[in-house]
Structures are given as C-alpha cells and as structure tokens.
Motif scaffolding. Structure first.
Motif, PDB file in Angstrom:
ATOM      1  N   MET A   8      -0.710 -14.202  10.644  1.00  0.00           N
ATOM      2  CA  MET A   8      -1.475 -14.622   9.089  1.00  0.00           C
ATOM      3  C   MET A   8      -0.857 -13.870   8.439  1.00  0.00           C
ATOM      4  O   MET A   8      -0.418 -13.256   7.076  1.00  0.00           O
ATOM      5  CB  MET A   8      -2.326 -14.935   9.292  1.00  0.00           C
ATOM      6  CG  MET A   8      -2.833 -17.067  10.051  1.00  0.00           C
ATOM      7  SD  MET A   8      -4.457 -16.716   9.815  1.00  0.00           S
ATOM      8  CE  MET A   8      -5.191 -15.678  10.990  1.00  0.00           C
ATOM      9  N   VAL A   9      -1.026 -11.843   8.869  1.00  0.00           N
ATOM     10  CA  VAL A   9      -1.229 -10.976   8.348  1.00  0.00           C
ATOM     11  C   VAL A   9       0.791 -10.821   7.721  1.00  0.00           C
ATOM     12  O   VAL A   9       1.414 -10.573   6.245  1.00  0.00           O
ATOM     13  CB  VAL A   9      -1.049  -9.528   8.953  1.00  0.00           C
ATOM     14  CG1 VAL A   9      -0.983  -7.840   8.672  1.00  0.00           C
ATOM     15  CG2 VAL A   9      -2.463  -9.968   9.829  1.00  0.00           C
ATOM     16  N   GLU A  10       1.949 -11.440   9.104  1.00  0.00           N
ATOM     17  CA  GLU A  10       2.900 -11.197   8.181  1.00  0.00           C
ATOM     18  C   GLU A  10       3.473 -12.083   7.499  1.00  0.00           C
ATOM     19  O   GLU A  10       3.693 -12.006   5.807  1.00  0.00           O
ATOM     20  CB  GLU A  10       4.140 -11.817   9.396  1.00  0.00           C
ATOM     21  CG  GLU A  10       3.442 -11.043  10.620  1.00  0.00           C
ATOM     22  CD  GLU A  10       4.276  -9.739  10.562  1.00  0.00           C
ATOM     23  OE1 GLU A  10       5.036  -9.186   9.678  1.00  0.00           O
ATOM     24  OE2 GLU A  10       4.111  -8.694  11.133  1.00  0.00           O
ATOM     25  N   GLU A  13       3.235 -10.855   3.174  1.00  0.00           N
ATOM     26  CA  GLU A  13       3.250  -9.717   2.954  1.00  0.00           C
ATOM     27  C   GLU A  13       2.097  -8.801   2.089  1.00  0.00           C
ATOM     28  O   GLU A  13       3.139  -8.388   1.293  1.00  0.00           O
ATOM     29  CB  GLU A  13       4.530 -10.448   1.761  1.00  0.00           C
ATOM     30  CG  GLU A  13       5.283 -11.318   2.365  1.00  0.00           C
ATOM     31  CD  GLU A  13       6.954 -11.422   1.104  1.00  0.00           C
ATOM     32  OE1 GLU A  13       6.648 -10.942   0.438  1.00  0.00           O
ATOM     33  OE2 GLU A  13       7.540 -12.003   2.047  1.00  0.00           O
ATOM     34  N   ASP A  14       1.075  -9.010   3.221  1.00  0.00           N
ATOM     35  CA  ASP A  14       0.710  -7.280   2.172  1.00  0.00           C
ATOM     36  C   ASP A  14       0.621  -6.566   2.557  1.00  0.00           C
ATOM     37  O   ASP A  14      -0.206  -5.556   3.397  1.00  0.00           O
ATOM     38  CB  ASP A  14      -1.383  -7.735   2.793  1.00  0.00           C
ATOM     39  CG  ASP A  14      -1.271  -7.781   4.188  1.00  0.00           C
ATOM     40  OD1 ASP A  14      -0.175  -8.173   4.846  1.00  0.00           O
ATOM     41  OD2 ASP A  14      -1.803  -8.004   5.006  1.00  0.00           O
ATOM     42  N   TYR A  15       1.524  -5.063   1.887  1.00  0.00           N
ATOM     43  CA  TYR A  15       2.321  -4.073   2.674  1.00  0.00           C
ATOM     44  C   TYR A  15       1.732  -3.567   1.427  1.00  0.00           C
ATOM     45  O   TYR A  15       1.238  -3.215   0.212  1.00  0.00           O
ATOM     46  CB  TYR A  15       3.530  -4.407   2.338  1.00  0.00           C
ATOM     47  CG  TYR A  15       4.241  -5.204   2.761  1.00  0.00           C
ATOM     48  CD1 TYR A  15       4.910  -5.027   4.213  1.00  0.00           C
ATOM     49  CD2 TYR A  15       5.219  -6.326   1.938  1.00  0.00           C
ATOM     50  CE1 TYR A  15       5.384  -6.493   4.831  1.00  0.00           C
ATOM     51  CE2 TYR A  15       5.858  -6.968   2.612  1.00  0.00           C
ATOM     52  CZ  TYR A  15       5.708  -7.555   4.505  1.00  0.00           C
ATOM     53  OH  TYR A  15       6.961  -7.807   4.776  1.00  0.00           O
ATOM     54  N   THR A  16       1.390  -2.075   2.836  1.00  0.00           N
ATOM     55  CA  THR A  16       0.814  -1.054   1.602  1.00  0.00           C
ATOM     56  C   THR A  16       2.010  -0.322   1.053  1.00  0.00           C
ATOM     57  O   THR A  16       3.114  -1.040   0.587  1.00  0.00           O
ATOM     58  CB  THR A  16       0.166  -0.387   2.700  1.00  0.00           C
ATOM     59  OG1 THR A  16       1.667   0.373   2.968  1.00  0.00           O
ATOM     60  CG2 THR A  16      -0.753   0.104   2.955  1.00  0.00           C
ATOM     61  N   THR A  17       1.467   0.680  -0.148  1.00  0.00           N
ATOM     62  CA  THR A  17       2.387   0.674  -1.269  1.00  0.00           C
ATOM     63  C   THR A  17       3.557   1.078  -0.496  1.00  0.00           C
ATOM     64  O   THR A  17       4.818   1.558  -0.264  1.00  0.00           O
ATOM     65  CB  THR A  17       1.686   2.394  -2.154  1.00  0.00           C
ATOM     66  OG1 THR A  17       0.633   1.564  -2.673  1.00  0.00           O
ATOM     67  CG2 THR A  17       2.895   2.696  -3.060  1.00  0.00           C
ATOM     68  N   GLU A  18       3.144   1.946   0.673  1.00  0.00           N
ATOM     69  CA  GLU A  18       4.614   2.825   1.546  1.00  0.00           C
ATOM     70  C   GLU A  18       5.223   1.637   1.741  1.00  0.00           C
ATOM     71  O   GLU A  18       6.221   2.253   2.790  1.00  0.00           O
ATOM     72  CB  GLU A  18       3.874   4.593   1.963  1.00  0.00           C
ATOM     73  CG  GLU A  18       3.208   4.115   3.111  1.00  0.00           C
ATOM     74  CD  GLU A  18       2.251   4.649   4.421  1.00  0.00           C
ATOM     75  OE1 GLU A  18       1.871   5.809   3.776  1.00  0.00           O
ATOM     76  OE2 GLU A  18       1.426   4.312   5.578  1.00  0.00           O
ATOM     77  N   GLN A  19       4.298   0.977   2.916  1.00  0.00           N
ATOM     78  CA  GLN A  19       5.483   0.009   3.484  1.00  0.00           C
ATOM     79  C   GLN A  19       6.096  -0.904   2.431  1.00  0.00           C
ATOM     80  O   GLN A  19       7.325  -1.223   2.893  1.00  0.00           O
ATOM     81  CB  GLN A  19       4.599  -0.709   4.177  1.00  0.00           C
ATOM     82  CG  GLN A  19       3.292  -0.350   5.646  1.00  0.00           C
ATOM     83  CD  GLN A  19       2.365  -1.726   6.184  1.00  0.00           C
ATOM     84  OE1 GLN A  19       1.697  -2.381   4.646  1.00  0.00           O
ATOM     85  NE2 GLN A  19       2.315  -1.518   7.043  1.00  0.00           N
ATOM     86  N   GLU A  20       5.640  -1.198   1.293  1.00  0.00           N
ATOM     87  CA  GLU A  20       6.481  -1.920   0.794  1.00  0.00           C
ATOM     88  C   GLU A  20       7.421  -1.014  -0.120  1.00  0.00           C
ATOM     89  O   GLU A  20       8.855  -1.851  -0.389  1.00  0.00           O
ATOM     90  CB  GLU A  20       5.720  -1.878  -0.724  1.00  0.00           C
ATOM     91  CG  GLU A  20       6.211  -2.900  -1.816  1.00  0.00           C
ATOM     92  CD  GLU A  20       6.571  -4.080  -1.358  1.00  0.00           C
ATOM     93  OE1 GLU A  20       7.303  -4.509  -2.366  1.00  0.00           O
ATOM     94  OE2 GLU A  20       5.690  -4.958  -0.594  1.00  0.00           O
ATOM     95  N   THR A  42       6.415  -2.474  12.670  1.00  0.00           N
ATOM     96  CA  THR A  42       7.129  -4.042  13.005  1.00  0.00           C
ATOM     97  C   THR A  42       6.725  -4.921  12.293  1.00  0.00           C
ATOM     98  O   THR A  42       7.644  -6.096  11.745  1.00  0.00           O
ATOM     99  CB  THR A  42       6.097  -5.058  14.475  1.00  0.00           C
ATOM    100  OG1 THR A  42       6.459  -3.421  15.805  1.00  0.00           O
ATOM    101  CG2 THR A  42       7.349  -5.669  14.613  1.00  0.00           C
ATOM    102  N   HIS A  43       6.379  -5.201  12.124  1.00  0.00           N
ATOM    103  CA  HIS A  43       5.301  -5.554  10.618  1.00  0.00           C
ATOM    104  C   HIS A  43       6.631  -5.768   9.150  1.00  0.00           C
ATOM    105  O   HIS A  43       7.052  -6.044   8.886  1.00  0.00           O
ATOM    106  CB  HIS A  43       3.955  -5.257   9.559  1.00  0.00           C
ATOM    107  CG  HIS A  43       3.714  -5.478   8.806  1.00  0.00           C
ATOM    108  ND1 HIS A  43       3.877  -7.364   8.211  1.00  0.00           N
ATOM    109  CD2 HIS A  43       3.010  -5.625   7.523  1.00  0.00           C
ATOM    110  CE1 HIS A  43       2.912  -7.931   7.181  1.00  0.00           C
ATOM    111  NE2 HIS A  43       2.557  -6.077   6.521  1.00  0.00           N
TER     112      HIS A  43
END
Length: 612
Positions: A8-10, A13-20, A42-43
C-alpha cells in the motif's frame, strides 16, 4: 508477508522530497545514492524502476537492468514492484551470480565456465565484458539499477565496473557504507577491489557526470534504541570513524537489550499474527544449532540457506510432470497451470516460463528450461523461498531484509581483529528490526567447526575422542538430482513418489537418512535413502557421499543412519530425460526433489562407536 505489508505504501507513491529527487532523475543520469538502514531504499528503487518504464517508456525486457548483491534483496524488490502494476513487474532483477551465469550461458553455451564456482564465473563474465562484444542480454540496456553496492567487492566489483563502462548508459547505485560487511572477501585477492576502492573507482571514472544523493529519514524502526542505533550508523559513515568509540556505543546498546533464554522467547516466536521474527546469529554454526533447538521447541521456521544455493519453484515440476514432448505451447500449458495455481496466478507462471525460455512465439522449449535448471541459470523469480513466521539466519544472510522483531544471538563482548567490520556487522543486525530487538542466549557450538576439505560444519569429539564425528551439516542440494526418486537407490514407482512429494511433504517435516546398502569394495561412496514418515522419498547424491568419506576418513565405518534432519522444501530439478521418459515423467527431464537440511547426528552400528 513482509512485502505484502509494504504494497500500500509503494502504490501510493508517497515519497519524501529527497526520495522524489532520486526517483525522478532522467534516464541518462548517473547517480550514487547513500541509503542508510530504514530510509526507504527499496521503496525508492522500486519507484525509480517504475518511472523509467512507465514514464520514460523503457522496455522492461531489455532496456533496464536490475542487479543486487543478495538474493534476499532481489526477492524483496520483486515482491514490491509486483504490487505496483504496470510493466515494471516484468523486469528480471538478478543477483550478480545469476547475471554472470546468464551472460556466459548466452555467449558460450556448455563452455568450461559451467564447471566453475560462482566467484570464478563472475570473474569470467567481467573479462567477457571487457574484451568481447556486448552480450545480447544487455546490448540494448539504457539504465542500470544496482542495489547493496557497499557489498560489491572483489570479482563482483570488477563485474559492475566493467558493465558500467561498456554500456555507456545511465545508472543508479544504492548503498550504505555503514553496512559494508563483505570486505573480507577481497582481502585475500591481489589488488582486490574493497568497498572503498569500488566507491573511489566509480567517482574517478564518472567524475564529470556523477551526482551523489543521500536519504536521511528512518521509516523502519520504532525500537526503543532507535536513536542510539542511528547514531552508530552516522559515525560509521564518517570519513574517519573512531571504531573504538563506536564499539563502546554498540556495547552500551547491547547492554540495554532484554536478554532472553530460548524458552522465554518461544512465547513470542509462536504467537499468532505477530509478524515476522528473525533469529540472527554470528556464524553458520550458531545458526544451524539454533535451527536445531527451534525444531526441538516445536517452533516453525525457515533456515536462510546459503546465497549460492538455488531452489527452483516446485510448481514447475508439477505443471510439466507428464508432458510427453520436449516442446509445448502456452495454450497447452494454461489448463495445467490453472489447476495447480496456489501462490501465483497462471499468467504469472506463464511469464516465468517465458523468462526461462525467452524465444518469441507461443512455443515453449522444455528441454531448454531443463538445461537452465541443470546449470543453475534460473532467474530470481524462479528461486523458491518458503514463507515462514520465523527466520533463522546469519547476520550476513539477512542483509537487505527487515523484520518486525529481531532476536540477536550474539555475545555482548567480542574480541575480533577487524574492529571496523565487527562494528558494521553489529549495526546491520541491530538495524533490521521495525518494532523490537532482544538479546538471545547463544547456543552451545562446542566442537562444531568448518571442515576445510568440504566446507561443511562438523562436530567432532575432544581429547581421546577427537577423531570421532558426531554431527555433520547437510545441504538441500545433497539430494540426488540426476535420477528421479524411485529409480535409483530404492525401487518405487517414480510417478507415485512425485505425487507423494506434492501431497504429503511439507517444510519442517522431520526426515532420516538411512544407509542404502553396506559399502563393499566396489562402492565408491555411501548412499543414503531419505525417509519421510518411514517412506523413501529421495537418495543422497554422490557428492554428499564423497564429502562424508572425506570427513570420516577412508578407513572409517560409515554411519547406518543420520538423524535430526528436516525438509527445507520440495524444488524442481532437471536430470536424465531418458530416465524421466521411461518412468512416465515426460520427455524433458524435470521433476520434483525433496531438499533436506540441518545438523545430522551420525548413528553407527551398536559396537561402541555410535554418536552421542
């Protein structure tokens, strides 16, 4: 279960700014990403892969290449991407071992490489990349994703560098120097590429185009010691870490952990709906003994097998059991797959069969699939891992995994030569848990050591009994794979045995090895019948008999039985197709085999030489 909790998390697509920022990099970007434990590596990797395919239009089949050091990380990534939908789920993520084998099998079918060990295969594949034309499996690749790069050392480091230089493509490398625990593998090699040398080489070679990124927010852990563990990671990533100070901090954390005996831990390990627990041990000997103790306490679990051992999915042999031709079609197989589908859909099974035989059209060459099974050239998607609520593993084999709770089976005080590697190893263990970490009493491994000639754990006696062997490690691959059960070592109807394996044999079941016949002068090695509930289901391989003979010595008697072993799983193997055809198992030579593992107690004839 672990992967399902994250789907559900994947998908959100609720990425943080640095992940995005990492996920959204262009196709030709060359990025080195520092991803500490719990920061959603991994996300982000799954998101990066999905964007490259769904947004940028890269082909999942041949334009994106995904590699990882560990089989566990590949399995986790595959599960997460599979829940996202879209074409990204068709990408064939692979370990370096599998990748090297695939390259060599494509460029030099049946070559001398097939007799090499994994490190030698990887070195051969690296040389192929440096000196030959680009092999067809990677010729069209436009982006490479590599996971766990901090553990890319020795021949694997050489393979990755050769790949990145030859392709002239974009790449995203994910790693965490604080979790580098395989540096010892490069120390005994001249000019061996250590973690630091690999990182330095990437920075030097791609200096003008390389960008570096860091993930910082810990999403995984809510354990009480979370902040202290995170601080250890920060210190390990510093330019010149003070390992004496770090050791003191780790020791302080260890002293804060609740210490449990196995009996007290049992209540948590068998509690329903308690998530996934891991018992992490320092050595293979400790993990084997702990697995033995858990079986004694009736605690269901999975023993994390050696990374180089593959076990092809069992449904493959069930689906092909009596196919009378060497070739078939997707349409002909579909009803069979629908009948046996349990953990996967028929469409997913067909996708995997197509990866095993990637030729175009509707036809499927079963003989080609059989050959891939014989050489170990199977995609990670076909490598079976049995789900279990408890996993027993060494810390090394748990890399890339996370668990709800960790029971760390380790001494609070250790005296190891490489303090840096010691600190990183303990950091890896402590950072695997989401909810809780406990300290578990170490099992007694007195007399249990690695036999230098065979690589197996063996328990010998002391003093005047030092020549006696009491226990020996048995691998899943020790069961015969050349001939199907019932056709060699004991007489039975091969089809009946296959049906019994499907319907009656389950992971964790106890089994016993019983000597097939007394060894005469003409016999080269001892062979054992694997008995499950007093029914023969397999025989041991010639390689096992050879190892046993080396351990016992040529003049020693062989045990009449080996007890205390359990079923790991039933997998699919390929052997002599003529034997298979003659016994009604199809024309391809693929059948089911029971894998057995554990520390087996040797039982000799009652003449005063039996084991304890």
């Amino acid at each position: 279960m672990e992967a399902q909790r994250n789907l559900m998390v994947e998908s959100a697509e609720d990425y943080t700014t640095e992940q995005e920022a990492v996920v959204d990099l262009p196709i030709d970007a060359r990025a080195l990403v520092d991803a500490p434990a719990g920061t959603g590596k991994t996300h982000v990797l799954a998101g990066r892969l999905t964007r490259l395919i769904d947004r940028d239009g890269l082909s999942a089949g041949d334009e994106v290449l995904v590699l990882s050091f560990s089989r566990a990380a590949v399995t986790e990534l595959r599960a997460r991407v599979g829940g996202l939908g879209g074409d990204a789920r068709y990408v064939g993520a692979a370990t370096f071992d599998s990748f090297a084998t695939r390259l060599l099998a494509t460029e030099d079918p049946g070559g001398a490489w097939s007799e090499q060990g994994y490190d030698a295969r990887i070195a051969t594949a690296a040389e192929l990349l440096r000196t030959e034309r680009l092999p067809s499996p990677i010729a069209l690749a436009r982006h490479v994703l590599v996971d766990e790069v901090q553990d890319v050392v020795g021949p694997r480091a050489a393979l990755v560098l050769a790949l990145l230089e030859r392709l002239n493509a974009g790449f995203t490398l994910f790693g965490d120097p604080a979790q580098a625990i395989y540096g010892h593998q490069a120390l005994d090699q001249p000019e061996g590429l250590t973690t630091k040398r690999f990182y330095d080489s990437v920075v030097r070679i791609f200096e003008t185009s390389l960008t570096r990124w860091t993930l910082t927010h810990d999403f995984r852990s809510t354990v009480a010691e979370r902040t202290l563990i995170a601080n250890v990671g920060v210190q390990l990533r510093s330019g010149e870490p003070d390992h004496s100070e770090i050791e003191a901090e780790i020791r302080s954390i260890m002293l804060r952990l609740t210490t449990l005996a196995l009996g007290a831990a049992r209540r948590m390990l068998i509690r329903p709906n308690a998530g996934i627990s891991a018992v992490l041990c320092r050595t293979n000997a400790e993990a084997l003994r702990m697995s033995q103790l858990l079986f004694g306490q009736a605690i269901p679990h999975r023993y994390q097998r050696r990374g180089e051992e593959k076990a092809a999915v069992a449904w493959l042999s069930r689906a092909l059991r009596d196919v009378s031709e060497g070739r078939t079609t997707r349409l002909a197989l579909l009803p069979r797959l629908e009948r046996i589908a349990d953990g996967a859909s028929a469409d997913e099974m067909l996708t995997l069969l197509r990866k095993l035989d990637p030729a175009r059209g509707d036809g499927i060459d079963l003989r080609r699939i059989a050959e891939r099974l014989r050489t170990g050239d199977i995609p990670e998607e076909a490598n079976e891992v049995v789900p279990a609520p408890v996993v027993v593993s060494t810390i090394h084999r748990a890399k890339g995994l996370e668990f709800d709770r960790v029971f760390l089976c380790d001494s609070r005080d250790r005296d190891d030569a490489d303090l840096g590697e010691e600190n990183r190893l303990r950091y890896v263990a402590l950072s695997r848990a989401r909810l809780e970490v406990f300290h578990l009493e170490r099992p007694d491994t007195a007399g249990l050591a690695t036999d230098s000639a065979t690589g197996r754990r063996v328990r010998r006696g002391f003093g005047k009994n030092r020549w006696r062997v009491f226990e020996i490690e048995v691998f899943g691959s020790d069961s015969e794979s050349v001939y199907p059960a019932g056709t060699s070592g004991f007489d039975d109807d091969a089809q009946t045995v296959q049906k019994y394996l499907t319907e009656n044999v389950a992971p964790g079941d106890p089994v016993e090895l019983v000597l097939a016949a007394s060894r005469g002068a003409e016999d080269q090695v001892a062979r054992y019948v694997v008995r499950h509930k007093d029914r023969p289901v397999a025989v041991t391989s010639e390689a096992f008999g050879t190892s046993l003979g080396r351990i016992l010595g040529s003049s020693s008697k062989v045990p009449r039985s080996i007890r205390g072993l359990h079923v790991e799983m039933v997998d699919s193997v390929a052997g002599d197709p003529d034997v298979a055809r003659n016994h009604g198992l199809g024309a391809h030579g693929i059948w089911g085999r029971v894998r057995v593992f554990g520390l087996g107690a040797l039982e000799f004839e009652a003449d005063g030489t039996e084991g304890e």
